[in-house]
Scaffold this motif. Structure first.
Motif, PDB file in Angstrom:
ATOM      1  N   TRP A 250       0.952  -1.290  -0.204  1.00 23.75           N
ATOM      2  CA  TRP A 250       0.000   0.028   0.065  1.00 23.75           C
ATOM      3  C   TRP A 250       0.852   1.150   0.032  1.00 23.75           C
ATOM      4  O   TRP A 250       0.943   2.180  -0.822  1.00 23.75           O
ATOM      5  CB  TRP A 250      -0.957  -0.103   1.127  1.00 23.75           C
ATOM      6  CG  TRP A 250      -1.701   1.391   1.708  1.00 23.75           C
ATOM      7  CD1 TRP A 250      -2.573   1.920   0.694  1.00 23.75           C
ATOM      8  CD2 TRP A 250      -1.665   1.949   2.752  1.00 23.75           C
ATOM      9  NE1 TRP A 250      -3.139   3.117   1.313  1.00 23.75           N
ATOM     10  CE2 TRP A 250      -2.494   3.147   2.609  1.00 23.75           C
ATOM     11  CE3 TRP A 250      -0.924   1.727   3.875  1.00 23.75           C
ATOM     12  CZ2 TRP A 250      -2.683   4.203   3.679  1.00 23.75           C
ATOM     13  CZ3 TRP A 250      -1.031   2.851   5.035  1.00 23.75           C
ATOM     14  CH2 TRP A 250      -2.015   3.704   4.862  1.00 23.75           C
ATOM     15  N   LEU A 251       1.690   1.322   0.830  1.00 24.32           N
ATOM     16  CA  LEU A 251       2.845   2.467   0.939  1.00 24.32           C
ATOM     17  C   LEU A 251       3.313   2.642  -0.295  1.00 24.32           C
ATOM     18  O   LEU A 251       3.746   3.605  -0.673  1.00 24.32           O
ATOM     19  CB  LEU A 251       3.592   2.383   2.069  1.00 24.32           C
ATOM     20  CG  LEU A 251       2.910   2.637   3.433  1.00 24.32           C
ATOM     21  CD1 LEU A 251       4.002   2.014   4.680  1.00 24.32           C
ATOM     22  CD2 LEU A 251       2.441   3.973   3.535  1.00 24.32           C
ATOM     23  N   LYS A 252       3.865   1.458  -1.058  1.00 33.69           N
ATOM     24  CA  LYS A 252       4.615   1.584  -2.126  1.00 33.69           C
ATOM     25  C   LYS A 252       3.966   2.396  -3.467  1.00 33.69           C
ATOM     26  O   LYS A 252       4.246   3.192  -4.013  1.00 33.69           O
ATOM     27  CB  LYS A 252       5.136   0.465  -2.763  1.00 33.69           C
ATOM     28  CG  LYS A 252       6.419  -0.439  -2.099  1.00 33.69           C
ATOM     29  CD  LYS A 252       6.665  -1.628  -2.306  1.00 33.69           C
ATOM     30  CE  LYS A 252       8.084  -2.188  -1.737  1.00 33.69           C
ATOM     31  NZ  LYS A 252       9.439  -1.648  -2.286  1.00 33.69           N
ATOM     32  N   GLU A 253       2.563   1.969  -3.365  1.00 39.18           N
ATOM     33  CA  GLU A 253       1.454   2.535  -4.220  1.00 39.18           C
ATOM     34  C   GLU A 253       1.214   3.997  -4.100  1.00 39.18           C
ATOM     35  O   GLU A 253       1.462   4.728  -4.943  1.00 39.18           O
ATOM     36  CB  GLU A 253       0.242   1.760  -4.248  1.00 39.18           C
ATOM     37  CG  GLU A 253       0.308   0.328  -4.511  1.00 39.18           C
ATOM     38  CD  GLU A 253      -0.833  -0.708  -4.117  1.00 39.18           C
ATOM     39  OE1 GLU A 253      -0.978  -1.735  -4.369  1.00 39.18           O
ATOM     40  OE2 GLU A 253      -1.839  -0.159  -3.348  1.00 39.18           O
ATOM     41  N   GLU A 254       1.118   4.261  -2.671  1.00 48.01           N
ATOM     42  CA  GLU A 254       0.752   5.818  -2.402  1.00 48.01           C
ATOM     43  C   GLU A 254       2.046   6.558  -2.401  1.00 48.01           C
ATOM     44  O   GLU A 254       2.051   7.815  -2.782  1.00 48.01           O
ATOM     45  CB  GLU A 254       0.274   5.817  -0.834  1.00 48.01           C
ATOM     46  CG  GLU A 254      -1.212   4.902  -0.706  1.00 48.01           C
ATOM     47  CD  GLU A 254      -2.184   5.730  -1.359  1.00 48.01           C
ATOM     48  OE1 GLU A 254      -2.158   7.067  -1.278  1.00 48.01           O
ATOM     49  OE2 GLU A 254      -3.005   5.043  -1.923  1.00 48.01           O
ATOM     50  N   LEU A 255       3.110   6.077  -2.233  1.00 51.41           N
ATOM     51  CA  LEU A 255       4.406   6.981  -2.444  1.00 51.41           C
ATOM     52  C   LEU A 255       4.933   7.045  -3.690  1.00 51.41           C
ATOM     53  O   LEU A 255       5.915   7.652  -3.932  1.00 51.41           O
ATOM     54  CB  LEU A 255       5.559   6.425  -1.435  1.00 51.41           C
ATOM     55  CG  LEU A 255       5.218   6.344  -0.053  1.00 51.41           C
ATOM     56  CD1 LEU A 255       6.330   5.613   0.832  1.00 51.41           C
ATOM     57  CD2 LEU A 255       5.234   7.827   0.660  1.00 51.41           C
ATOM     58  N   GLN A 256       4.539   6.350  -4.850  1.00 51.78           N
ATOM     59  CA  GLN A 256       5.099   6.649  -6.158  1.00 51.78           C
ATOM     60  C   GLN A 256       5.089   8.020  -6.565  1.00 51.78           C
ATOM     61  O   GLN A 256       3.969   8.870  -6.243  1.00 51.78           O
ATOM     62  CB  GLN A 256       4.137   5.910  -7.157  1.00 51.78           C
ATOM     63  CG  GLN A 256       4.364   4.399  -6.877  1.00 51.78           C
ATOM     64  CD  GLN A 256       3.460   3.570  -8.150  1.00 51.78           C
ATOM     65  OE1 GLN A 256       2.912   4.241  -9.022  1.00 51.78           O
ATOM     66  NE2 GLN A 256       3.638   2.247  -7.862  1.00 51.78           N
ATOM     67  N   GLY A 257       6.041   8.642  -7.098  1.00 53.33           N
ATOM     68  CA  GLY A 257       6.213   9.886  -7.556  1.00 53.33           C
ATOM     69  C   GLY A 257       6.471  10.899  -6.322  1.00 53.33           C
ATOM     70  O   GLY A 257       6.744  12.213  -6.603  1.00 53.33           O
ATOM     71  N   THR A 258       6.705  10.478  -5.077  1.00 53.12           N
ATOM     72  CA  THR A 258       6.831  11.370  -3.955  1.00 53.12           C
ATOM     73  C   THR A 258       8.271  11.351  -3.485  1.00 53.12           C
ATOM     74  O   THR A 258       8.717  12.393  -2.905  1.00 53.12           O
ATOM     75  CB  THR A 258       6.108  11.006  -2.704  1.00 53.12           C
ATOM     76  OG1 THR A 258       6.742   9.922  -2.295  1.00 53.12           O
ATOM     77  CG2 THR A 258       4.691  10.943  -2.899  1.00 53.12           C
ATOM     78  N   GLY A 259       9.327  10.623  -4.175  1.00 56.94           N
ATOM     79  CA  GLY A 259      10.694  10.603  -3.837  1.00 56.94           C
ATOM     80  C   GLY A 259      11.069  10.012  -2.406  1.00 56.94           C
ATOM     81  O   GLY A 259      11.960  10.019  -1.947  1.00 56.94           O
ATOM     82  N   MET A 260       9.813   9.399  -2.002  1.00 57.63           N
ATOM     83  CA  MET A 260      10.316   8.650  -0.514  1.00 57.63           C
ATOM     84  C   MET A 260      10.069   7.035  -0.989  1.00 57.63           C
ATOM     85  O   MET A 260       9.803   6.431  -1.897  1.00 57.63           O
ATOM     86  CB  MET A 260       8.805   8.674   0.365  1.00 57.63           C
ATOM     87  CG  MET A 260       8.692  10.164   0.641  1.00 57.63           C
ATOM     88  SD  MET A 260      10.013  10.514   2.179  1.00 57.63           S
ATOM     89  CE  MET A 260       9.591  12.028   2.708  1.00 57.63           C
ATOM     90  N   ASP A 261      11.082   6.402  -0.177  1.00 54.95           N
ATOM     91  CA  ASP A 261      11.062   4.884  -0.195  1.00 54.95           C
ATOM     92  C   ASP A 261      10.623   4.232   1.319  1.00 54.95           C
ATOM     93  O   ASP A 261      10.451   4.990   2.210  1.00 54.95           O
ATOM     94  CB  ASP A 261      12.576   4.598  -0.154  1.00 54.95           C
ATOM     95  CG  ASP A 261      12.930   3.130  -0.498  1.00 54.95           C
ATOM     96  OD1 ASP A 261      12.248   2.474  -1.059  1.00 54.95           O
ATOM     97  OD2 ASP A 261      14.192   2.706  -0.209  1.00 54.95           O
TER      98      ASP A 261
END
Length: 554
Positions: free
Chosen positions: A512-523
């Motif tokens: 879920w976090l991988k999906e939501e963090l796409q394009g944010t520069g966050m890992d």
């Protein structure tokens, strides 16, 4: 193996008929409905084996007397689960039914590893994130040059709690050192702070300004008392940096000075923590708390939101997803007037049995399954078992004794459920505060807790249970050793499946976090923070931070 593939592998395993039957058939319910309930042939064969009394086994050298491990079938299963290649037990392992061994092999393969460092499947071929691993490995005291703390000096904390606080503080420090964008962080929000042990450690050891949030006013008041005790203690004994054995490197200064350390502050707030209240409380803190920021930092951050870190050590139930939702909401906000922005998070979840139904599943992979995949659900049984860590049950003599007692409690109460189902004219239950577990007979809920000493003797157990229930249980109810052994095996098997259920929950959150963090520069990744030998049950942290390009943690 990708997170998505791992998630679906675990899901498929949990949906197999045998695993599903084990997870949803509680020992209490089985005994209460022994005459009417029919188990599958696969499980029935295991229970038949489990009820057989050991009479010795044969090897190439002839008949041998069973060692202590053979006295209990559940202990043999546990040893195979934790030490499958133990040569000294290979002959005994061969007595375990083949399909049962296959089940244990699968659970061992599909659970996430508990070795300190990035959490992975034990038989996974997924690539390692070398940068992240370097950040974690630097927490190791021997390799990092940090002198191991003296837990006895950490007043008010058990050795287990002290280990967790020290370890999480060290990991936080190293993570903040790992990236230029993280070195500017001077503010941290400790969610579910409790007695604020971690909050004070982050303030005193790293020099961070801390907002300690907890829902319980009793906990917050206790934290304030601990603070006062700590101040008095520091007046009597003020250690130098060289003497303070639990100190960790400061993320902002190579040589933190006392003057710098005094700039740090700790603020307590008590509130019912939800996604919205968490954001509003942090907004309030930053609105009031700019006196804690140095003029140099204020100048460098002029016109920019102040970077902040979220931490949580044992975020119970739905508190973990609420923290992550707050992080994502503020990270993605387009409001240009905000005073702060989340830059990283380290969240250790626990108490899955308190998870609200809306907080699982979270990932698009599970909420929008492709055709042919079974629906995703977790029952109360699943969530109760997810907190089990059977790999740690026998880590010490103390732990082993506690394990044996815990298993006996479950099994004897299940046997009692069967006895009560056959007792005529049992007094009605008058306890209206009993919970609604469908596998817990009302009279067992009415029975409540019994002293540990009662479980030393079957007759003493029946006498005390009968006394509390108002019924004579001392006639015609001998201890059924065969059924007891079957229930032990069943209970231990269910607990061994628990870590796979936890892996399912964690992988769903990770995806879920991988999906939501796409394009944010966050890992984001899962990290095993604590040493298994410490006895820490929940040790998997969700760590969010900017993609790390270089590590300066040494």
């Amino acid at each position: 193996m990708s997170t998505s593939d791992s998630l679906h592998s675990v899901h498929a395993f949990l949906c197999t008929p045998i695993v599903n039957e084990l997870l949803t058939t509680h020992p209490n319910w089985l005994c209460q409905n022994a005459e009417s309930h029919t188990l599958s042939s696969e499980i029935s064969s295991w229970l038949e084996w489990a009820g057989e009394r050991p009479h010795g086994y044969s090897t190439a050298n002839g008949p041998q007397v069973l060692p202590p491990v053979g006295e209990h079938k559940w202990l043999l299963l546990l040893r195979y689960y934790t030490h499958p290649s133990c040569d000294g037990l290979s002959d005994l392992y061969s007595t375990i039914p083949a399909d049962l061994r296959e089940l244990l092999d699968a659970t061992r393969r599909l659970r996430l590893s508990r070795e300190p460092g990035p959490a992975r499947f034990l038989a996974s071929s997924c690539p390692q994130n070398a940068t992240r691993e370097a950040v974690y490995q630097s927490v190791d005291y021997e390799s990092s040059g940090i002198e191991a703390p003296d837990y006895a000096r950490m007043v008010g904390m058990s050795p287990k709690k002290a280990h967790e606080v020290v370890r999480m503080t060290a990991y936080t420090s190293r993570l903040l050192c790992s990236s230029p964008s993280l070195r500017t962080i001077r503010h941290v929000v400790d969610v579910g702070a409790g007695q604020a042990y971690l909050s004070r450690s982050l303030r005193d050891k790293i020099g961070l300004n801390v907002l300690a949030l907890d829902w319980s006013d009793v906990q917050s008041q206790g934290a304030v008392r601990r603070e006062a005790i700590g101040k008095k203690r520091r007046k009597r004994e003020i250690p130098t940096p060289a003497q303070d054995e639990s100190s960790v490197p400061h993320p902002n200064d190579n040589d933190p000075t006392p003057a710098k350390q005094q700039l740090s502050a700790l603020t307590y707030m008590t509130l019912r923590i939800t996604t919205d209240t968490l954001l509003s409380s942090v907004d309030e803190w930053f609105h009031r708390g700019y006196q804690f920021t140095t003029s140099e930092e204020r100048e460098s951050l002029y016109g920019k939101p102040t970077p902040a870190l979220f931490v949580a050590l044992h975020a119970c139930g739905s508190l973990t997803p609420n923290i992550l939702r707050a992080f994502l909401a503020r990270l993605k906000s387009s409001d240009g007037n905000q005073k702060w922005s989340p830059q990283a998070a380290i969240v250790v979840g626990c108490c899955y049995n308190l998870l609200e139904a809306s907080d699982f599943p979270l990932s698009h992979e599970l909420t929008h399954p492709t055709s042919g995949r079974p629906p995703t659900y977790l029952t109360n049984n699943h969530l109760q078992l997810a907190a089990q860590v059977p790999s740690q049950w026998m880590r010490s003599e103390v732990a082993s004794t506690a394990t044996r007692l815990a298993i006996r409690k479950v099994v004897w109460r299940a046997l009692l459920a069967g006895i009560l189902a056959r007792v005529p004219n049992l007094p009605a239950n008058d306890n209206k505060q009993a919970d609604d577990d469908d596998y817990c007979p009302v009279h067992l809920r009415r029975l409540g807790k019994l002293n540990d000493s009662v479980y030393d003797n079957w007759d003493a157990f029946l006498a005390r249970a009968g006394e509390k229930l108002g019924v004579d249980l001392m006639q015609g109810h001998p201890r059924d050793r065969e059924m007891e052994s079957r229930l032990e095996v069943m209970h231990v098997l269910r607990c061994i499946l628990g870590p796979v259920v936890e892996s399912f929950i964690l992988l769903d959150r990770l995806q879920w976090l991988k999906e939501e963090l796409q394009g944010t520069g966050m890992d984001v990744e899962l990290i095993n923070l604590f040493d298994q030998a410490s006895g820490s049950g929940r040790n998997v942290a969700i760590a969010i931070s900017p993609y790390l390009r270089e590590t300066n943690s040494r």
